[in-house]
Design a protein around this motif. Structure first.
Motif, PDB file in Angstrom:
ATOM      1  N   ASP A   6       0.828  -1.209   0.000  1.00 35.62           N
ATOM      2  CA  ASP A   6       0.000   0.000   0.000  1.00 35.62           C
ATOM      3  C   ASP A   6       0.861   1.257   0.000  1.00 35.62           C
ATOM      4  OD1 ASP A   6      -2.216  -1.621   0.062  1.00 35.62           O
ATOM      5  OD2 ASP A   6      -2.637  -1.300   2.196  1.00 35.62           O
ATOM      6  N   GLN A   7       1.918   1.258   0.806  1.00 38.32           N
ATOM      7  CA  GLN A   7       2.809   2.420   0.867  1.00 38.32           C
ATOM      8  C   GLN A   7       3.524   2.648  -0.459  1.00 38.32           C
ATOM      9  OE1 GLN A   7       5.130   1.386   4.456  1.00 38.32           O
ATOM     10  NE2 GLN A   7       4.448   3.371   5.262  1.00 38.32           N
ATOM     11  N   VAL A   8       3.957   1.571  -1.093  1.00 40.87           N
ATOM     12  CA  VAL A   8       4.649   1.703  -2.385  1.00 40.87           C
ATOM     13  C   VAL A   8       3.710   2.295  -3.427  1.00 40.87           C
ATOM     14  CG1 VAL A   8       5.669   0.403  -4.305  1.00 40.87           C
ATOM     15  CG2 VAL A   8       6.368  -0.084  -1.952  1.00 40.87           C
ATOM     16  N   PHE A   9       2.496   1.752  -3.536  1.00 37.83           N
ATOM     17  CA  PHE A   9       1.572   2.262  -4.538  1.00 37.83           C
ATOM     18  C   PHE A   9       1.115   3.686  -4.225  1.00 37.83           C
ATOM     19  CE2 PHE A   9       0.915  -2.266  -5.787  1.00 37.83           C
ATOM     20  CZ  PHE A   9       1.310  -2.108  -7.102  1.00 37.83           C
ATOM     21  N   ALA A  10       0.958   4.014  -2.943  1.00 39.14           N
ATOM     22  CA  ALA A  10       0.602   5.391  -2.570  1.00 39.14           C
ATOM     23  C   ALA A  10       1.730   6.349  -2.948  1.00 39.14           C
ATOM     24  CB  ALA A  10       0.301   5.471  -1.075  1.00 39.14           C
ATOM     25  N   ALA A  11       2.961   5.924  -2.728  1.00 38.35           N
ATOM     26  CA  ALA A  11       4.105   6.767  -3.091  1.00 38.35           C
ATOM     27  C   ALA A  11       4.187   6.954  -4.605  1.00 38.35           C
ATOM     28  CB  ALA A  11       5.403   6.156  -2.557  1.00 38.35           C
ATOM     29  N   LEU A  12       3.912   5.894  -5.348  1.00 36.83           N
ATOM     30  CA  LEU A  12       3.994   5.965  -6.815  1.00 36.83           C
ATOM     31  C   LEU A  12       2.820   6.718  -7.434  1.00 36.83           C
ATOM     32  CD1 LEU A  12       5.144   2.315  -7.593  1.00 36.83           C
ATOM     33  CD2 LEU A  12       6.540   4.396  -7.656  1.00 36.83           C
ATOM     34  N   ALA A  13       1.793   6.966  -6.658  1.00 33.75           N
ATOM     35  CA  ALA A  13       0.595   7.628  -7.189  1.00 33.75           C
ATOM     36  C   ALA A  13       0.832   9.099  -7.517  1.00 33.75           C
ATOM     37  CB  ALA A  13      -0.557   7.508  -6.194  1.00 33.75           C
ATOM     38  N   ASP A  14       1.858   9.690  -6.959  1.00 35.71           N
ATOM     39  CA  ASP A  14       2.108  11.115  -7.159  1.00 35.71           C
ATOM     40  C   ASP A  14       3.137  11.338  -8.273  1.00 35.71           C
ATOM     41  OD1 ASP A  14       3.838  13.677  -6.407  1.00 35.71           O
ATOM     42  OD2 ASP A  14       1.799  13.932  -5.634  1.00 35.71           O
ATOM     43  N   PRO A  15       2.821  12.205  -9.252  1.00 33.65           N
ATOM     44  CA  PRO A  15       3.751  12.432 -10.369  1.00 33.65           C
ATOM     45  C   PRO A  15       5.078  13.054  -9.942  1.00 33.65           C
ATOM     46  CG  PRO A  15       1.820  13.865 -10.556  1.00 33.65           C
ATOM     47  CD  PRO A  15       1.569  12.931  -9.423  1.00 33.65           C
ATOM     48  N   THR A  16       5.068  13.874  -8.910  1.00 30.56           N
ATOM     49  CA  THR A  16       6.330  14.459  -8.435  1.00 30.56           C
ATOM     50  C   THR A  16       7.237  13.369  -7.890  1.00 30.56           C
ATOM     51  OG1 THR A  16       5.254  16.558  -7.904  1.00 30.56           O
ATOM     52  CG2 THR A  16       7.363  16.116  -6.827  1.00 30.56           C
ATOM     53  N   ARG A  17       6.669  12.444  -7.137  1.00 29.73           N
ATOM     54  CA  ARG A  17       7.481  11.369  -6.577  1.00 29.73           C
ATOM     55  C   ARG A  17       7.992  10.433  -7.670  1.00 29.73           C
ATOM     56  NH1 ARG A  17       3.770  12.180  -2.086  1.00 29.73           N
ATOM     57  NH2 ARG A  17       2.311  10.583  -2.789  1.00 29.73           N
ATOM     58  N   ARG A  18       7.171  10.190  -8.693  1.00 25.50           N
ATOM     59  CA  ARG A  18       7.648   9.362  -9.818  1.00 25.50           C
ATOM     60  C   ARG A  18       8.794  10.062 -10.537  1.00 25.50           C
ATOM     61  NH1 ARG A  18       2.039   8.739 -10.589  1.00 25.50           N
ATOM     62  NH2 ARG A  18       2.132  10.039 -12.456  1.00 25.50           N
ATOM     63  N   ALA A  19       8.704  11.372 -10.685  1.00 28.52           N
ATOM     64  CA  ALA A  19       9.779  12.128 -11.328  1.00 28.52           C
ATOM     65  C   ALA A  19      11.057  12.062 -10.500  1.00 28.52           C
ATOM     66  CB  ALA A  19       9.345  13.583 -11.544  1.00 28.52           C
ATOM     67  N   ILE A  20      10.915  12.136  -9.192  1.00 30.87           N
ATOM     68  CA  ILE A  20      12.085  12.032  -8.317  1.00 30.87           C
ATOM     69  C   ILE A  20      12.737  10.668  -8.476  1.00 30.87           C
ATOM     70  CG2 ILE A  20      12.823  11.891  -5.900  1.00 30.87           C
ATOM     71  CD1 ILE A  20      10.683  14.086  -5.311  1.00 30.87           C
ATOM     72  N   LEU A  21      11.941   9.617  -8.501  1.00 31.69           N
ATOM     73  CA  LEU A  21      12.496   8.271  -8.687  1.00 31.69           C
ATOM     74  C   LEU A  21      13.228   8.156 -10.019  1.00 31.69           C
ATOM     75  CD1 LEU A  21       9.615   6.031  -7.285  1.00 31.69           C
ATOM     76  CD2 LEU A  21      11.822   6.536  -6.208  1.00 31.69           C
ATOM     77  N   ALA A  22      12.660   8.747 -11.056  1.00 37.11           N
ATOM     78  CA  ALA A  22      13.314   8.709 -12.375  1.00 37.11           C
ATOM     79  C   ALA A  22      14.656   9.436 -12.326  1.00 37.11           C
ATOM     80  CB  ALA A  22      12.399   9.333 -13.425  1.00 37.11           C
ATOM     81  N   MET A  23      14.717  10.546 -11.610  1.00 37.29           N
ATOM     82  CA  MET A  23      15.975  11.277 -11.474  1.00 37.29           C
ATOM     83  C   MET A  23      17.021  10.438 -10.742  1.00 37.29           C
ATOM     84  SD  MET A  23      14.328  15.000 -10.482  1.00 37.29           S
ATOM     85  CE  MET A  23      15.785  15.537  -9.635  1.00 37.29           C
TER      86      MET A  23
END
Length: 119
Positions: A6-23
């Motif tokens: 649940d925490q992983v999917f909640a974290a991935l739900a936000d586009p800013t956080r996905r962008a940070i992961l990509a960086m």
């Protein structure tokens, strides 16, 4: 396991956080470098980093006076395994589907020609 997922999917739900992961795929980054491309306060970025850290997707480490962020790719393993469970469905073979449609819905020139059947 469910809470972590649940925490992983909640974290991935936000586009800013996905962008940070990509960086962070490129390399470890200082928090200030992570914040640079975003038009938000350092405090807001820190909150996003906290969510990613709580989900285990990144780790943060203080080196001297600078806090560094590092991607933790193994944290996505549980989510990946869960999603692979949906891979049991075979992908659509578009060529076979087109052949099926050709048999089931044969094209006729008569239907396309308003003047009627040709002689």
């Amino acid at each position: 396991m469910s809470t972590q997922l649940d925490q992983v999917f909640a974290a991935l739900a936000d586009p800013t956080r996905r962008a940070i992961l990509a960086m962070l795929l490129e390399d470890d980054m200082a928090v200030t470098d992570v914040a640079d491309p975003f038009e938000m306060s350092l405090a807001a970025i820190s909150k996003h980093l906290g969510v990613l850290t709580a989900a285990g997707l990144i780790s943060q480490e203080k080196r001297g006076r600078v806090k560094w962020c590092k991607l933790e790719p193994d944290a996505l393993r549980g989510a990946s395994i869960w999603m692979q469970g949906f891979g049991q469905f075979e992908p659509v073979n578009l060529d076979a589907f087109e052949r099926f449609l050709a048999v089931e819905l044969p094209e006729t020139d008569e239907a396309d020609d308003p003047s009627g059947p040709s002689a």
